[in-house]
Write a protein that holds these residues in place. Structure first.
Motif, short mmCIF file in Angstrom:
data_model
loop_
_atom_site.label_atom_id
_atom_site.label_comp_id
_atom_site.label_asym_id
_atom_site.label_seq_id
_atom_site.Cartn_x
_atom_site.Cartn_y
_atom_site.Cartn_z
N GLU A 225 -10.84 -13.97 21.27
CA GLU A 225 -9.80 -14.97 21.08
C GLU A 225 -10.40 -16.31 20.65
OE1 GLU A 225 -7.06 -15.59 24.22
OE2 GLU A 225 -5.82 -13.87 23.64
N LEU A 226 -11.55 -16.66 21.24
CA LEU A 226 -12.21 -17.91 20.89
C LEU A 226 -12.66 -17.89 19.43
CD1 LEU A 226 -13.32 -20.68 21.70
CD2 LEU A 226 -15.43 -19.52 22.41
N LEU A 227 -13.23 -16.77 18.99
CA LEU A 227 -13.64 -16.66 17.59
C LEU A 227 -12.43 -16.79 16.66
CD1 LEU A 227 -16.29 -13.78 17.66
CD2 LEU A 227 -16.72 -16.23 17.36
N GLY A 228 -11.32 -16.18 17.05
CA GLY A 228 -10.10 -16.29 16.25
C GLY A 228 -9.61 -17.73 16.18
N LEU A 229 -9.71 -18.44 17.30
CA LEU A 229 -9.31 -19.85 17.31
C LEU A 229 -10.21 -20.66 16.40
CD1 LEU A 229 -7.60 -22.14 18.58
CD2 LEU A 229 -9.33 -22.29 20.38
N TRP A 230 -11.52 -20.45 16.50
CA TRP A 230 -12.44 -21.18 15.62
C TRP A 230 -12.16 -20.87 14.15
CZ3 TRP A 230 -17.76 -20.28 18.51
CH2 TRP A 230 -17.80 -21.11 19.64
N ASP A 231 -11.79 -19.63 13.87
CA ASP A 231 -11.58 -19.26 12.47
C ASP A 231 -10.31 -19.86 11.91
OD1 ASP A 231 -12.83 -17.88 10.30
OD2 ASP A 231 -11.15 -16.45 10.34
N ARG A 232 -9.43 -20.34 12.76
CA ARG A 232 -8.27 -21.08 12.25
C ARG A 232 -8.74 -22.34 11.54
NH1 ARG A 232 -4.48 -21.76 17.37
NH2 ARG A 232 -3.61 -23.38 16.01
N ALA A 233 -9.89 -22.86 11.93
CA ALA A 233 -10.46 -24.02 11.27
C ALA A 233 -11.37 -23.63 10.11
CB ALA A 233 -11.23 -24.89 12.27
N LEU A 234 -12.18 -22.59 10.31
CA LEU A 234 -13.19 -22.24 9.31
C LEU A 234 -12.67 -21.31 8.22
CD1 LEU A 234 -16.26 -21.70 11.66
CD2 LEU A 234 -15.62 -23.77 10.41
N GLY A 235 -11.86 -20.34 8.59
CA GLY A 235 -11.28 -19.44 7.60
C GLY A 235 -12.25 -18.51 6.92
N VAL A 236 -13.29 -18.03 7.65
CA VAL A 236 -14.29 -17.18 7.01
C VAL A 236 -14.47 -15.81 7.68
CG1 VAL A 236 -15.63 -19.12 6.11
CG2 VAL A 236 -16.16 -18.21 8.38
N LEU A 237 -13.87 -15.62 8.85
CA LEU A 237 -14.18 -14.39 9.60
C LEU A 237 -13.35 -13.19 9.18
CD1 LEU A 237 -14.76 -15.69 13.25
CD2 LEU A 237 -16.42 -15.26 11.42
N ALA A 238 -12.14 -13.40 8.72
CA ALA A 238 -11.29 -12.27 8.35
C ALA A 238 -11.90 -11.51 7.17
CB ALA A 238 -9.89 -12.75 8.01
N ARG A 239 -12.04 -10.20 7.35
CA ARG A 239 -12.64 -9.37 6.30
C ARG A 239 -11.55 -8.76 5.42
NH1 ARG A 239 -16.63 -6.03 10.22
NH2 ARG A 239 -15.41 -7.07 11.82
N PRO A 240 -11.56 -9.05 4.13
CA PRO A 240 -10.53 -8.48 3.26
C PRO A 240 -10.73 -6.99 3.09
CG PRO A 240 -12.19 -9.61 1.94
CD PRO A 240 -12.53 -9.89 3.38
#
Length: 469
Positions: free
Chosen positions: A395-410
């Protein structure tokens, strides 16, 4: 949250005018060609700013303009022998496609200059009526910089060096040319069929008045944040600020933020040097949009960023490590309920927040993320991480990725060539031709595909960090 204000040259706390919603204007593309990676350095910075503002609990109303009438678009349309709208439309469409590729969030408004000519004429009329602008002999209208004593403060110009009374007709010029600039340009033969009727005759708006009219229409006479690249500070943003404040008598933007240049292999990007790349050029070489995004946001926005293929490869490797962490945490969490963050992770959470809130110090924020990854692997290797803790870390990584936008794998679907190779490999296996089957597996691996055997048969998947447009 603190940001660096170009106007005051100081770090300042971001405090929205209405207390909740940050009204932000970002200079968008001039749609005369495909946007290049230097443009996207600015757009990724602005997306990181937007996401970070929301990360810290504010709302955002963002406007990004589309400059579809200026010197460059008119010249391009005439050379192509097409109408201005027909010339710019494919580049507008390509721009939005590129935004999706780089996972850049949509702004609330994308006003095009050609849709807002009446607003520009009304703003110019206001300046003319107060004597801050004047009509020249040819029917053009110029802003009188002598009527705005504060001119030059954003760009930190020496007013003594300005050429009082001189005029500049073109949209872009050097500091030593600072002078009265065009608000409305009288029609000339080079404009072809591009022109609008106005109180001063047929013509078209200057570049700078476009942004003033559109930003104030959607955000009000005074708004919170205005952003762009450092190359926009002068003349574009200086002229915007002058004409807007001269017209309204009120401050224009309260905070000005500018990102530094992108260079390629240590040199200024140039077609003549062979180091000029659009995003599409990079994707054609097998890189993913999120890998390009990671590289473009990985350095502090106020420092020049050096784009190299080695740096892009390093971005791929960094994302592969984060993918591995996500996969291990997901496997460890299973279906357990999410619990509290483990105590060892909280300093990393605090370090991330402190870094991002300090003028978007993304380098330190990424360091906090990788420090968390290191400690999480250590805890999982030692068998000390409980499933509910793994869920909390996810959940923390998901929260951080709301700012960074790099973790979701297409999800990338295999193309017909890859599927044909897979079928040939299966035919070789059925024929017990193991050498050919192994060779085809290797060929698929070279193309970035792994074979995954499932109860439903073999399937192709991308390994973590693999390329692919």
């Amino acid at each position: 949250m603190k940001i660096f204000n170009t106007l005051t040259q100081q770090l300042e706390k971001l405090t929205p005018l209405d207390g909740r919603c940050v009204r932000m204007y970002t200079c968008g593309p001039t749609v005369y060609d495909y946007a290049h990676i230097g443009n996207f350095r600015a757009y990724v910075f602005e997306d990181l700013l937007r996401r970070t503002i929301r990360y810290f609990g504010f709302e955002v109303r963002q406007v990004m303009n589309l400059t579809d009438v200026d010197d460059k678009t008119i010249r391009g349309a005439r050379q192509a022998g097409v109408a201005l709208a027909d010339y710019t439309r494919p580049f507008k469409d390509a721009f939005f496609e590129d935004l999706r590729t780089l996972n850049i969030e949509r702004a609330e408004h994308y006003p095009a200059a050609t849709d807002h000519i009446p607003e520009m004429i009304a703003l110019i009329e206001k300046l003319v009526s107060t004597g801050r602008a004047y009509r020249s002999e040819d029917g053009s209208v110029y802003f009188r910089i002598a009527a705005f004593p504060d001119y030059g403060r954003l760009a930190h110009l020496d007013r003594e060096g300005l050429k009082a009374g001189a005029r500049v007709a073109q949209d872009e010029y050097e500091k030593e040319q600072a002078a009265d600039f065009a608000l409305w340009k009288a029609w000339g033969p080079d404009d072809g069929d591009v022109g609008w009727d106005s109180p001063w005759g047929r013509g078209r708006p200057g570049w700078h008045i476009e942004c003033s009219a559109m930003s104030m229409k959607y955000l009000g006479e005074t708004f919170d944040v205005h952003t762009g690249g450092v190359d926009n500070i002068f003349p574009h943003h200086e002229d915007e600020r002058a004409q807007s404040e001269a017209a309204t008598g009120r401050p224009f933007a309260r905070y000005w933020m500018h990102c530094a240049h992108l260079v390629v292999e240590g040199r200024k990007m140039s077609k003549s040097l062979g180091n000029f790349y659009t995003l599409r050029d990079v994707l054609r070489q097998g890189w993913q949009g999120r890998e390009v995004r990671y590289l473009l946001l990985s350095g502090h926005y106020r420092q020049a960023l050096n784009f190299t293929w080695e740096a892009l490869s390093a971005a791929r490797g960094a994302l592969a490590r984060l993918d591995e962490l996500s996969d291990r945490l997901r496997e460890r969490a299973g279906g357990a309920a999410v619990g509290d963050l483990p105590a060892w992770s909280r300093p990393h959470r605090d370090a991330f927040d402190e870094a991002l809130g300090n003028d978007l110090n993304v380098s330190e924020a990424l360091a906090a993320m990788f420090n968390l990854a290191r400690d999480a692997h250590r805890e999982m290797d030692a068998g000390r991480m409980r499933p509910e803790e793994a869920g909390a870390l996810m959940e923390l990584l998901g929260l951080w990725d709301r700012a960074l936008g790099v973790l979701a794998r297409p999800e990338v679907a295999p193309d017909s060539e890859a599927l044909a190779l897979l079928e040939r490999r299966e035919a070789a296996r059925r024929a017990r031709n193991w050498a050919e089957a192994d060779a085809l597996r290797g060929l698929l691996a070279e193309k970035g595909w792994l074979i995954q055997d499932t109860p439903q048969g073999p399937k192709l998947k991308r390994p973590s960090g693999a390329g692919g447009a």
